[in-house]
Design a protein around this motif. Structure first.
Motif, short mmCIF file in Angstrom:
data_model
loop_
_atom_site.label_atom_id
_atom_site.label_comp_id
_atom_site.label_asym_id
_atom_site.label_seq_id
_atom_site.Cartn_x
_atom_site.Cartn_y
_atom_site.Cartn_z
N ALA A 63 44.38 46.22 -9.33
CA ALA A 63 45.23 46.27 -10.59
C ALA A 63 44.65 45.60 -11.53
CB ALA A 63 46.64 45.75 -10.26
N ARG A 64 43.90 44.29 -11.53
CA ARG A 64 43.23 43.68 -12.20
C ARG A 64 42.00 44.23 -12.89
NH1 ARG A 64 44.50 38.13 -12.84
NH2 ARG A 64 42.43 37.65 -13.35
N PHE A 65 41.21 44.95 -11.92
CA PHE A 65 40.11 45.61 -12.33
C PHE A 65 40.37 46.72 -13.34
CE2 PHE A 65 36.49 48.37 -12.36
CZ PHE A 65 35.50 47.64 -12.18
N MET A 66 41.46 47.37 -12.86
CA MET A 66 41.67 48.77 -13.62
C MET A 66 42.39 48.22 -15.07
SD MET A 66 44.66 51.65 -12.98
CE MET A 66 45.25 52.59 -14.53
N ALA A 67 43.28 47.27 -15.08
CA ALA A 67 43.63 46.70 -16.34
C ALA A 67 42.44 46.64 -17.59
CB ALA A 67 44.50 45.57 -16.13
N ARG A 68 41.60 45.88 -16.84
CA ARG A 68 40.55 45.65 -17.64
C ARG A 68 39.72 46.59 -18.17
NH1 ARG A 68 42.70 41.84 -15.10
NH2 ARG A 68 43.01 39.74 -15.95
N LEU A 69 39.49 47.40 -17.30
CA LEU A 69 38.37 48.73 -17.38
C LEU A 69 39.05 49.84 -18.33
CD1 LEU A 69 35.63 50.02 -16.81
CD2 LEU A 69 37.10 51.50 -15.06
N LEU A 70 40.51 49.79 -18.19
CA LEU A 70 41.29 50.64 -19.18
C LEU A 70 41.14 50.23 -20.69
CD1 LEU A 70 43.10 53.05 -19.39
CD2 LEU A 70 45.03 51.63 -18.75
N ILE B 137 46.15 56.17 -6.70
CA ILE B 137 45.31 57.15 -6.82
C ILE B 137 44.07 57.05 -8.06
CG2 ILE B 137 46.83 58.96 -5.78
CD1 ILE B 137 47.11 59.92 -8.71
N ASN B 138 44.27 55.97 -8.94
CA ASN B 138 43.36 56.01 -10.02
C ASN B 138 42.08 55.41 -9.39
OD1 ASN B 138 42.15 54.84 -12.42
ND2 ASN B 138 44.17 55.54 -13.31
N VAL B 139 40.96 55.98 -10.07
CA VAL B 139 39.74 55.71 -9.23
C VAL B 139 39.41 54.16 -9.66
CG1 VAL B 139 38.49 57.87 -9.30
CG2 VAL B 139 38.61 56.62 -11.12
N ALA B 140 39.91 53.84 -10.82
CA ALA B 140 39.70 52.14 -11.23
C ALA B 140 40.57 51.25 -10.30
CB ALA B 140 39.93 52.18 -12.71
N ARG B 141 41.36 51.71 -9.69
CA ARG B 141 42.23 50.80 -8.80
C ARG B 141 41.41 50.79 -7.32
NH1 ARG B 141 48.58 50.83 -7.72
NH2 ARG B 141 47.65 49.36 -5.93
N PHE B 142 41.28 52.06 -6.78
CA PHE B 142 40.95 52.14 -5.51
C PHE B 142 39.31 51.85 -5.31
CE2 PHE B 142 38.29 55.25 -2.87
CZ PHE B 142 38.15 56.30 -3.99
N LEU B 143 38.40 52.16 -5.99
CA LEU B 143 37.14 51.98 -5.88
C LEU B 143 36.71 50.56 -5.84
CD1 LEU B 143 35.05 54.76 -7.70
CD2 LEU B 143 35.18 54.42 -5.15
N PRO B 144 37.14 49.54 -6.91
CA PRO B 144 36.70 48.02 -7.01
C PRO B 144 36.98 47.48 -5.43
CG PRO B 144 37.96 48.68 -8.63
CD PRO B 144 38.27 49.82 -8.02
N GLN B 145 38.12 48.09 -4.61
CA GLN B 145 38.36 47.38 -3.26
C GLN B 145 37.07 47.48 -2.29
OE1 GLN B 145 43.10 48.64 -3.75
NE2 GLN B 145 41.90 49.97 -2.35
N ALA B 146 36.19 48.09 -2.70
CA ALA B 146 34.78 48.21 -1.83
C ALA B 146 34.47 46.88 -1.82
CB ALA B 146 34.05 49.11 -2.44
N PHE B 147 34.53 46.00 -3.09
CA PHE B 147 33.85 44.56 -3.29
C PHE B 147 34.06 43.65 -2.07
CE2 PHE B 147 35.10 44.78 -8.23
CZ PHE B 147 33.98 45.84 -8.27
N TYR B 148 35.37 43.64 -1.55
CA TYR B 148 35.61 42.60 -0.44
C TYR B 148 35.06 43.02 0.74
CZ TYR B 148 40.18 45.05 -0.88
OH TYR B 148 41.56 45.64 -1.06
#
Ligand SMILES: *Cc1c(COP(=O)(O)O)cnc(C)c1O
Length: 435
Positions: free
Chosen positions: A111-118, A216-227
Protein backbone atom coordinates in the motif's frame (compact mmCIF):
# COMPACT_ATOMS: atom_id res chain seq x y z
CA UNK A 1 8.01 -2.37 -19.86
CA UNK A 2 4.51 -3.22 -21.03
CA UNK A 3 1.87 -4.97 -18.96
CA UNK A 4 -0.50 -7.41 -20.64
CA UNK A 5 -3.86 -8.70 -19.45
CA UNK A 6 -4.22 -12.31 -18.28
CA UNK A 7 -7.38 -12.45 -20.44
CA UNK A 8 -5.35 -11.36 -23.51
CA UNK A 9 -8.34 -9.60 -25.08
CA UNK A 10 -6.84 -6.12 -24.99
CA UNK A 11 -3.58 -4.37 -25.87
CA UNK A 12 -0.69 -4.25 -23.38
CA UNK A 13 -0.37 -0.94 -21.53
CA UNK A 14 2.39 1.06 -19.81
CA UNK A 15 3.09 0.73 -16.08
CA UNK A 16 1.59 4.18 -15.61
CA UNK A 17 -1.69 3.06 -17.13
CA UNK A 18 -1.69 -0.30 -15.34
CA UNK A 19 -1.29 1.42 -11.97
CA UNK A 20 -3.96 4.04 -12.59
CA UNK A 21 -6.46 1.59 -14.11
CA UNK A 22 -5.86 -1.31 -11.72
CA UNK A 23 -7.77 -3.85 -13.82
CA UNK A 24 -7.38 -4.36 -17.59
CA UNK A 25 -10.31 -3.30 -19.79
CA UNK A 26 -11.08 -6.98 -20.55
CA UNK A 27 -11.30 -7.52 -16.75
CA UNK A 28 -8.04 -9.49 -16.73
CA UNK A 29 -5.13 -8.85 -14.36
CA UNK A 30 -2.03 -7.05 -15.53
CA UNK A 31 1.24 -9.01 -15.85
CA UNK A 32 4.70 -7.65 -16.75
CA UNK A 33 5.80 -8.82 -20.21
CA UNK A 34 9.26 -9.73 -18.96
CA UNK A 35 10.67 -10.96 -15.69
CA UNK A 36 14.32 -9.95 -15.40
CA UNK A 37 16.60 -12.43 -13.65
CA UNK A 38 19.42 -11.70 -11.24
CA UNK A 39 22.83 -13.13 -11.97
CA UNK A 40 23.40 -16.06 -9.53
CA UNK A 41 26.42 -14.17 -8.12
CA UNK A 42 23.98 -11.64 -6.61
CA UNK A 43 22.85 -14.26 -4.11
CA UNK A 44 26.41 -15.07 -3.00
CA UNK A 45 26.75 -11.65 -1.37
CA UNK A 46 23.15 -10.63 -0.81
CA UNK A 47 23.60 -10.98 2.95
CA UNK A 48 25.94 -7.97 2.91
CA UNK A 49 23.05 -5.73 1.81
CA UNK A 50 20.38 -4.14 4.00
CA UNK A 51 16.66 -4.75 3.40
CA UNK A 52 16.31 -1.34 1.74
CA UNK A 53 19.34 -1.93 -0.49
CA UNK A 54 18.00 -5.31 -1.57
CA UNK A 55 14.54 -3.86 -2.23
CA UNK A 56 16.07 -1.14 -4.41
CA UNK A 57 17.92 -3.75 -6.50
CA UNK A 58 14.70 -5.74 -6.91
CA UNK A 59 12.69 -2.60 -7.71
CA UNK A 60 15.18 -1.65 -10.46
CA UNK A 61 14.64 -5.04 -12.13
CA UNK A 62 10.85 -4.71 -11.97
CA UNK A 63 10.20 -0.96 -12.40
CA UNK A 64 13.57 0.29 -13.67
CA UNK A 65 12.44 0.80 -17.28
CA UNK A 66 9.57 3.03 -16.21
CA UNK A 67 10.77 5.05 -13.23
CA UNK A 68 14.06 6.94 -13.17
CA UNK A 69 16.58 5.50 -10.74
CA UNK A 70 16.80 8.36 -8.23
CA UNK A 71 12.99 8.57 -8.02
CA UNK A 72 12.67 4.81 -7.59
CA UNK A 73 15.26 4.89 -4.83
CA UNK A 74 13.30 7.60 -3.04
CA UNK A 75 10.04 5.62 -3.36
CA UNK A 76 11.64 2.41 -2.05
CA UNK A 77 13.35 4.04 0.94
CA UNK A 78 10.26 6.08 1.78
CA UNK A 79 8.06 2.96 1.59
CA UNK A 80 10.36 0.82 3.75
CA UNK A 81 10.63 2.96 6.86
CA UNK A 82 10.45 -0.25 8.91
CA UNK A 83 12.10 -3.66 8.91
CA UNK A 84 10.96 -7.19 7.95
CA UNK A 85 13.20 -9.36 10.17
CA UNK A 86 13.35 -13.15 10.55
CA UNK A 87 13.01 -14.75 14.01
CA UNK A 88 13.80 -18.34 14.93
CA UNK A 89 10.67 -20.02 16.31
CA UNK A 90 12.02 -23.55 16.67
CA UNK A 91 14.70 -25.66 15.04
CA UNK A 92 14.79 -24.98 11.29
CA UNK A 93 11.55 -22.96 11.38
CA UNK A 94 11.77 -19.20 11.05
CA UNK A 95 9.13 -16.48 11.07
CA UNK A 96 9.41 -13.64 8.55
CA UNK A 97 7.80 -10.87 10.57
CA UNK A 98 5.86 -8.60 8.25
CA UNK A 99 4.06 -6.71 11.01
CA UNK A 100 6.50 -3.93 11.86
CA UNK A 101 4.84 -1.35 9.58
CA UNK A 102 2.36 1.38 10.56
CA UNK A 103 -0.73 -0.88 10.64
CA UNK A 104 1.10 -4.04 11.73
CA UNK A 105 0.34 -6.20 8.70
CA UNK A 106 2.17 -7.07 5.47
CA UNK A 107 -0.21 -5.01 3.34
CA UNK A 108 1.64 -1.90 4.53
CA UNK A 109 4.50 -2.65 2.11
CA UNK A 110 2.34 -2.80 -1.03
CA UNK A 111 0.00 0.00 0.00
CA UNK A 112 2.83 2.43 0.85
CA UNK A 113 4.67 1.65 -2.39
CA UNK A 114 1.55 2.04 -4.51
CA UNK A 115 0.66 5.40 -2.94
CA UNK A 116 4.11 6.78 -3.78
CA UNK A 117 4.22 5.35 -7.29
CA UNK A 118 0.73 6.67 -8.05
CA UNK A 119 1.74 10.13 -6.84
CA UNK A 120 4.81 9.99 -9.09
CA UNK A 121 2.72 9.08 -12.13
CA UNK A 122 0.18 11.80 -11.41
CA UNK A 123 3.14 14.20 -11.44
CA UNK A 124 2.46 17.78 -12.45
CA UNK A 125 -1.04 16.82 -13.54
CA UNK A 126 -2.73 18.76 -10.72
CA UNK A 127 -6.09 17.03 -10.92
CA UNK A 128 -7.04 15.28 -7.71
CA UNK A 129 -7.36 11.50 -7.84
CA UNK A 130 -9.84 9.71 -5.61
CA UNK A 131 -9.09 6.23 -4.33
CA UNK A 132 -12.13 4.15 -3.39
CA UNK A 133 -11.52 1.13 -1.20
CA UNK A 134 -14.01 -1.28 0.32
CA UNK A 135 -12.76 -3.13 3.38
CA UNK A 136 -13.75 -5.86 5.78
CA UNK A 137 -10.98 -4.60 8.10
CA UNK A 138 -7.32 -4.94 7.20
CA UNK A 139 -7.14 -3.58 3.66
CA UNK A 140 -8.76 -0.28 4.63
CA UNK A 141 -6.21 0.43 7.34
CA UNK A 142 -3.19 -0.41 5.16
CA UNK A 143 -4.45 1.63 2.21
CA UNK A 144 -5.57 4.61 4.33
CA UNK A 145 -2.27 4.74 6.19
CA UNK A 146 -0.26 4.10 3.03
CA UNK A 147 -1.86 7.11 1.32
CA UNK A 148 -2.04 9.33 4.41
CA UNK A 149 -0.74 12.82 3.65
CA UNK A 150 0.08 12.04 -0.02
CA UNK A 151 -0.74 15.25 -1.96
CA UNK A 152 -3.26 15.12 -4.77
CA UNK A 153 -4.89 11.88 -3.64
CA UNK A 154 -8.04 11.54 -1.54
CA UNK A 155 -9.00 8.15 -0.09
CA UNK A 156 -12.55 7.02 0.69
CA UNK A 157 -12.68 3.90 2.87
CA UNK A 158 -16.05 2.12 2.81
CA UNK A 159 -16.63 -0.27 5.68
CA UNK A 160 -19.66 -2.17 7.01
CA UNK A 161 -21.17 -0.65 10.15
CA UNK A 162 -20.60 -2.79 13.24
CA UNK A 163 -18.72 -5.48 11.29
CA UNK A 164 -15.09 -4.50 11.91
CA UNK A 165 -13.23 -4.69 15.22
CA UNK A 166 -12.62 -1.56 17.31
CA UNK A 167 -8.88 -1.76 16.63
CA UNK A 168 -9.42 -2.06 12.88
CA UNK A 169 -11.96 0.77 12.82
CA UNK A 170 -9.62 3.09 14.73
CA UNK A 171 -6.93 2.58 12.08
CA UNK A 172 -8.90 4.29 9.34
CA UNK A 173 -11.41 6.54 11.14
CA UNK A 174 -8.96 8.61 13.22
CA UNK A 175 -6.60 9.78 10.50
CA UNK A 176 -8.31 12.92 9.06
CA UNK A 177 -6.21 14.77 6.42
CA UNK A 178 -6.89 13.17 2.99
CA UNK A 179 -8.72 10.12 4.38
CA UNK A 180 -12.53 9.93 4.68
CA UNK A 181 -14.13 6.92 6.35
CA UNK A 182 -17.63 6.00 5.18
CA UNK A 183 -19.62 3.78 7.52
CA UNK A 184 -22.05 1.89 5.33
CA UNK A 185 -25.30 0.52 6.74
CA UNK A 186 -24.78 -2.96 5.25
CA UNK A 187 -22.29 -5.80 4.95
CA UNK A 188 -18.88 -5.95 3.21
CA UNK A 189 -20.44 -7.06 -0.08
CA UNK A 190 -22.58 -3.89 -0.10
CA UNK A 191 -19.42 -1.78 0.29
CA UNK A 192 -17.71 -3.65 -2.53
CA UNK A 193 -20.79 -3.28 -4.70
CA UNK A 194 -20.85 0.51 -4.18
CA UNK A 195 -17.19 0.76 -5.22
CA UNK A 196 -17.62 -1.42 -8.30
CA UNK A 197 -20.76 0.47 -9.37
CA UNK A 198 -18.93 3.79 -8.96
CA UNK A 199 -16.17 2.68 -11.36
CA UNK A 200 -18.81 1.89 -13.99
CA UNK A 201 -20.85 5.10 -13.53
CA UNK A 202 -20.32 7.36 -16.53
CA UNK A 203 -21.31 10.68 -14.94
CA UNK A 204 -19.18 10.09 -11.84
CA UNK A 205 -16.12 9.18 -13.91
CA UNK A 206 -16.53 12.26 -16.10
CA UNK A 207 -16.65 14.54 -13.09
CA UNK A 208 -13.94 12.98 -10.93
CA UNK A 209 -10.87 10.78 -11.37
CA UNK A 210 -11.49 7.48 -9.59
CA UNK A 211 -9.10 4.62 -8.99
CA UNK A 212 -8.91 1.51 -6.82
CA UNK A 213 -6.18 0.32 -4.49
CA UNK A 214 -7.02 -3.32 -4.02
CA UNK A 215 -4.52 -6.13 -4.25
CA UNK A 216 -4.96 -6.74 -7.96
CA UNK A 217 -3.01 -3.54 -8.66
CA UNK A 218 0.51 -4.36 -9.90
CA UNK A 219 1.91 -1.54 -7.73
CA UNK A 220 0.56 -3.27 -4.64
CA UNK A 221 1.44 -6.89 -5.31
CA UNK A 222 4.86 -6.75 -7.01
CA UNK A 223 6.67 -4.82 -4.21
CA UNK A 224 5.82 -7.73 -1.94
CA UNK A 225 8.67 -9.58 -3.70
CA UNK A 226 11.10 -7.35 -1.73
CA UNK A 227 10.77 -9.18 1.55
CA UNK A 228 11.21 -12.66 0.08
CA UNK A 229 14.69 -11.61 -1.06
CA UNK A 230 15.31 -10.10 2.36
CA UNK A 231 14.26 -13.34 4.09
CA UNK A 232 16.86 -15.22 2.04
CA UNK A 233 19.55 -12.63 2.87
CA UNK A 234 18.84 -12.57 6.60
CA UNK A 235 18.72 -16.40 6.84
CA UNK A 236 22.02 -16.60 4.97
CA UNK A 237 23.48 -13.97 7.28
CA UNK A 238 22.46 -16.03 10.32
CA UNK A 239 24.03 -19.16 8.84
CA UNK A 240 20.63 -20.87 8.60
CA UNK A 241 20.99 -21.87 4.95
CA UNK A 242 24.37 -23.66 4.87
CA UNK A 243 23.82 -26.17 2.08
CA UNK A 244 20.11 -26.41 2.84
CA UNK A 245 17.22 -25.71 0.51
CA UNK A 246 14.75 -22.98 1.35
CA UNK A 247 11.02 -23.65 1.78
CA UNK A 248 8.64 -20.69 2.12
CA UNK A 249 5.15 -21.03 3.59
CA UNK A 250 2.60 -18.31 2.81
CA UNK A 251 -0.75 -17.89 4.60
CA UNK A 252 -2.96 -17.16 1.60
CA UNK A 253 -6.33 -15.60 0.79
CA UNK A 254 -6.36 -13.70 -2.48
CA UNK A 255 -2.90 -15.12 -3.26
CA UNK A 256 -1.25 -11.77 -3.99
CA UNK A 257 1.45 -12.41 -1.42
CA UNK A 258 2.27 -15.89 -2.70
CA UNK A 259 2.24 -14.69 -6.32
CA UNK A 260 4.86 -12.06 -5.42
CA UNK A 261 6.97 -14.89 -3.99
CA UNK A 262 6.66 -16.80 -7.26
CA UNK A 263 7.85 -13.71 -9.12
CA UNK A 264 10.86 -13.54 -6.78
CA UNK A 265 11.62 -17.17 -7.64
CA UNK A 266 11.32 -16.44 -11.37
CA UNK A 267 13.80 -13.60 -10.82
CA UNK A 268 16.26 -16.20 -9.57
CA UNK A 269 15.68 -16.31 -5.81
CA UNK A 270 16.69 -19.82 -4.69
CA UNK A 271 13.43 -21.10 -3.20
CA UNK A 272 12.99 -24.85 -3.57
CA UNK A 273 9.38 -25.03 -2.51
CA UNK A 274 6.42 -22.78 -1.78
CA UNK A 275 3.59 -23.80 0.49
CA UNK A 276 0.12 -22.26 0.28
CA UNK A 277 -1.37 -22.39 3.78
CA UNK A 278 -5.13 -21.93 3.83
CA UNK A 279 -7.97 -21.95 6.33
CA UNK A 280 -11.22 -23.82 5.63
CA UNK A 281 -11.47 -21.92 2.32
CA UNK A 282 -9.58 -24.67 0.54
CA UNK A 283 -10.28 -23.86 -3.12
CA UNK A 284 -6.63 -23.68 -4.17
CA UNK A 285 -5.74 -26.68 -1.99
CA UNK A 286 -8.32 -28.65 -3.95
CA UNK A 287 -6.89 -27.39 -7.24
CA UNK A 288 -3.37 -28.45 -6.25
CA UNK A 289 -4.62 -31.91 -5.30
CA UNK A 290 -6.99 -32.53 -8.22
CA UNK A 291 -6.43 -29.95 -10.98
CA UNK A 292 -10.04 -28.76 -10.60
CA UNK A 293 -10.63 -25.14 -9.73
CA UNK A 294 -14.08 -24.66 -8.22
CA UNK A 295 -14.60 -21.14 -6.86
CA UNK A 296 -17.38 -20.86 -4.29
CA UNK A 297 -18.68 -18.51 -1.58
CA UNK A 298 -16.22 -18.02 1.24
CA UNK A 299 -16.87 -19.31 4.73
CA UNK A 300 -16.04 -17.29 7.87
CA UNK A 301 -13.02 -18.44 9.87
CA UNK A 302 -10.72 -17.22 12.65
CA UNK A 303 -8.13 -16.28 10.02
CA UNK A 304 -10.60 -13.94 8.35
CA UNK A 305 -8.19 -12.11 6.04
CA UNK A 306 -7.95 -15.44 4.18
CA UNK A 307 -11.72 -15.95 3.83
CA UNK A 308 -11.70 -15.86 0.05
CA UNK A 309 -13.71 -18.19 -2.17
CA UNK A 310 -12.34 -17.12 -5.56
CA UNK A 311 -8.78 -15.80 -5.12
CA UNK A 312 -8.25 -13.01 -7.64
CA UNK A 313 -4.52 -13.60 -8.10
CA UNK A 314 -4.98 -17.24 -9.02
CA UNK A 315 -5.32 -16.07 -12.65
CA UNK A 316 -1.77 -14.71 -12.39
CA UNK A 317 -0.41 -18.04 -11.14
CA UNK A 318 -2.08 -19.91 -14.00
CA UNK A 319 -0.69 -17.40 -16.49
CA UNK A 320 2.82 -17.51 -15.03
CA UNK A 321 3.03 -21.29 -15.54
CA UNK A 322 1.06 -21.58 -18.78
CA UNK A 323 -1.93 -23.21 -17.06
CA UNK A 324 0.16 -26.28 -16.26
CA UNK A 325 -1.28 -28.06 -13.25
CA UNK A 326 1.72 -30.36 -13.02
CA UNK A 327 4.19 -27.43 -12.84
CA UNK A 328 2.07 -25.45 -10.40
CA UNK A 329 1.46 -28.38 -8.07
CA UNK A 330 5.17 -29.14 -8.07
CA UNK A 331 6.23 -25.62 -7.09
CA UNK A 332 3.38 -25.09 -4.60
CA UNK A 333 2.21 -27.58 -1.98
CA UNK A 334 -1.11 -26.97 -0.25
CA UNK A 335 -2.31 -27.41 3.34
CA UNK A 336 -5.45 -26.17 5.08
CA UNK A 337 -6.60 -25.92 8.69
CA UNK A 338 -9.98 -25.73 10.42
CA UNK A 339 -10.69 -23.16 13.16
CA UNK A 340 -10.27 -25.87 15.76
CA UNK A 341 -6.83 -26.71 14.39
CA UNK A 342 -5.85 -23.03 14.21
CA UNK A 343 -6.65 -22.66 17.92
CA UNK A 344 -4.66 -25.78 18.72
CA UNK A 345 -1.64 -24.56 16.70
CA UNK A 346 -1.55 -21.07 18.27
CA UNK A 347 -1.73 -22.65 21.73
CA UNK A 348 0.87 -25.36 21.11
CA UNK A 349 3.43 -23.03 19.51
CA UNK A 350 2.96 -20.53 22.34
CA UNK A 351 3.27 -23.17 25.08
CA UNK A 352 6.27 -24.90 23.52
CA UNK A 353 8.27 -21.96 22.19
CA UNK A 354 6.85 -18.76 23.70
CA UNK A 355 6.25 -17.43 20.16
CA UNK A 356 2.80 -15.96 19.65
CA UNK A 357 1.38 -16.51 16.15
CA UNK A 358 -1.66 -14.71 14.82
CA UNK A 359 -4.34 -17.02 13.32
CA UNK A 360 -2.98 -16.55 9.77
CA UNK A 361 0.67 -17.09 10.63
CA UNK A 362 -0.35 -20.18 12.61
CA UNK A 363 -1.52 -21.85 9.38
CA UNK A 364 1.81 -20.96 7.76
CA UNK A 365 3.79 -22.38 10.67
CA UNK A 366 1.96 -25.69 10.81
CA UNK A 367 2.09 -26.30 7.05
CA UNK A 368 5.83 -25.76 7.18
CA UNK A 369 6.23 -28.09 10.13
CA UNK A 370 4.36 -30.85 8.33
CA UNK A 371 6.27 -30.45 5.09
CA UNK A 372 9.84 -29.78 6.15
CA UNK A 373 12.63 -32.37 5.95
CA UNK A 374 16.02 -32.17 7.63
CA UNK A 375 17.69 -31.04 4.39
CA UNK A 376 15.61 -27.91 4.33
CA UNK A 377 15.26 -24.62 6.16
CA UNK A 378 11.77 -23.20 6.42
CA UNK A 379 10.39 -19.71 6.80
CA UNK A 380 6.71 -18.82 7.18
CA UNK A 381 5.27 -15.37 6.64
CA UNK A 382 3.85 -13.92 9.86
CA UNK A 383 1.39 -11.69 8.02
CA UNK A 384 0.01 -9.68 10.96
CA UNK A 385 0.75 -8.92 14.59
CA UNK A 386 -1.36 -11.12 16.94
CA UNK A 387 -2.69 -7.98 18.66
CA UNK A 388 -4.66 -7.20 15.49
CA UNK A 389 -6.76 -10.21 16.47
CA UNK A 390 -6.63 -9.71 20.24
CA UNK A 391 -10.04 -11.19 21.05
CA UNK A 392 -9.38 -14.43 19.18
CA UNK A 393 -5.80 -14.82 20.34
CA UNK A 394 -6.61 -14.01 24.00
CA UNK A 395 -9.41 -16.57 23.93
CA UNK A 396 -6.72 -19.13 23.06
CA UNK A 397 -3.71 -18.15 25.19
CA UNK A 398 -5.48 -16.32 28.00
CA UNK A 399 -6.34 -12.72 28.82
CA UNK A 400 -3.40 -10.37 29.24
CA UNK A 401 -1.03 -12.51 27.18
CA UNK A 402 -1.29 -10.45 23.99
CA UNK A 403 0.72 -7.25 24.40
CA UNK A 404 -0.78 -4.21 22.65
CA UNK A 405 1.97 -2.56 20.59
CA UNK A 406 2.43 1.18 21.05
CA UNK A 407 1.36 1.86 17.45
CA UNK A 408 -2.03 0.20 17.94
CA UNK A 409 -2.55 1.91 21.29
CA UNK A 410 -1.95 5.28 19.56
CA UNK A 411 -4.71 4.61 17.02
CA UNK A 412 -7.12 3.69 19.83
CA UNK A 413 -6.56 7.13 21.43
CA UNK A 414 -7.68 9.02 18.32
CA UNK A 415 -11.18 10.40 17.85
CA UNK A 416 -13.40 8.38 15.53
CA UNK A 417 -14.64 10.40 12.56
CA UNK A 418 -16.80 8.77 9.94
CA UNK A 419 -19.75 9.64 7.75
CA UNK A 420 -22.78 7.32 7.81
CA UNK A 421 -24.31 6.35 4.50
CA UNK A 422 -26.97 3.88 3.39
CA UNK A 423 -26.13 1.06 1.02
CA UNK A 424 -27.98 2.57 -1.96
CA UNK A 425 -25.78 3.74 -4.85
CA UNK A 426 -27.59 7.06 -5.52
CA UNK A 427 -26.87 8.32 -2.01
CA UNK A 428 -23.20 7.40 -2.34
CA UNK A 429 -22.96 9.03 -5.76
CA UNK A 430 -24.60 12.25 -4.53
CA UNK A 431 -22.20 12.35 -1.64
CA UNK A 432 -19.15 12.03 -3.93
CA UNK A 433 -20.44 14.62 -6.41
CA UNK A 434 -21.00 17.17 -3.63
CA UNK A 435 -17.42 16.88 -2.34
C1 LIG B 1 -4.51 -10.03 3.40
C2 LIG B 1 -4.01 -10.99 4.42
C3 LIG B 1 -3.68 -12.33 4.10
C4 LIG B 1 -3.88 -12.90 2.71
O1 LIG B 1 -2.97 -12.39 1.78
P1 LIG B 1 -3.24 -12.60 0.21
O2 LIG B 1 -2.17 -11.82 -0.48
O3 LIG B 1 -4.61 -12.06 -0.05
O4 LIG B 1 -3.15 -14.05 -0.06
C5 LIG B 1 -3.13 -13.14 5.08
N1 LIG B 1 -2.96 -12.68 6.35
C6 LIG B 1 -3.28 -11.42 6.71
C7 LIG B 1 -3.10 -11.00 8.12
C8 LIG B 1 -3.81 -10.52 5.76
O5 LIG B 1 -4.15 -9.28 6.15
Amino acid sequence: MKYYSTNKNTFPVSLNEAVIKGLASDKGLFMPEKIKKFDPSFFKTIDKLSFQEIAFEVAKKIFGDDVEESKLEEIVYDTLSFDCPVELVKENIWSLELFHGPTLAFKDVGARFMARLLKFFLGENQKQVNVLVATSGDTGSAVANGFLGVDGIHVYVLYPKGKVSAIQESQFTTLEKNITALEIDGVFDDCQHLVKTAFLDKELNEKMALTSANSINVARFLPQAFYYFNAYARLKEKGALNGKYLVVSVPSGNFGNLTAGLFAREMGLPVEQFIAANNANDIVFEYLETGNYNPRSSVETLANAMDVGDPSNFARILDLYGNSHSTISEIIKGYWYSDEEIREIVKRVYDQTGYLCDPHGACGFQALKEFLSEHQTGVFLETAHPAKFTETVESIVGKGNVPLPEKLAEFMKGEKQSISLGKGFEGFKDFLLKR
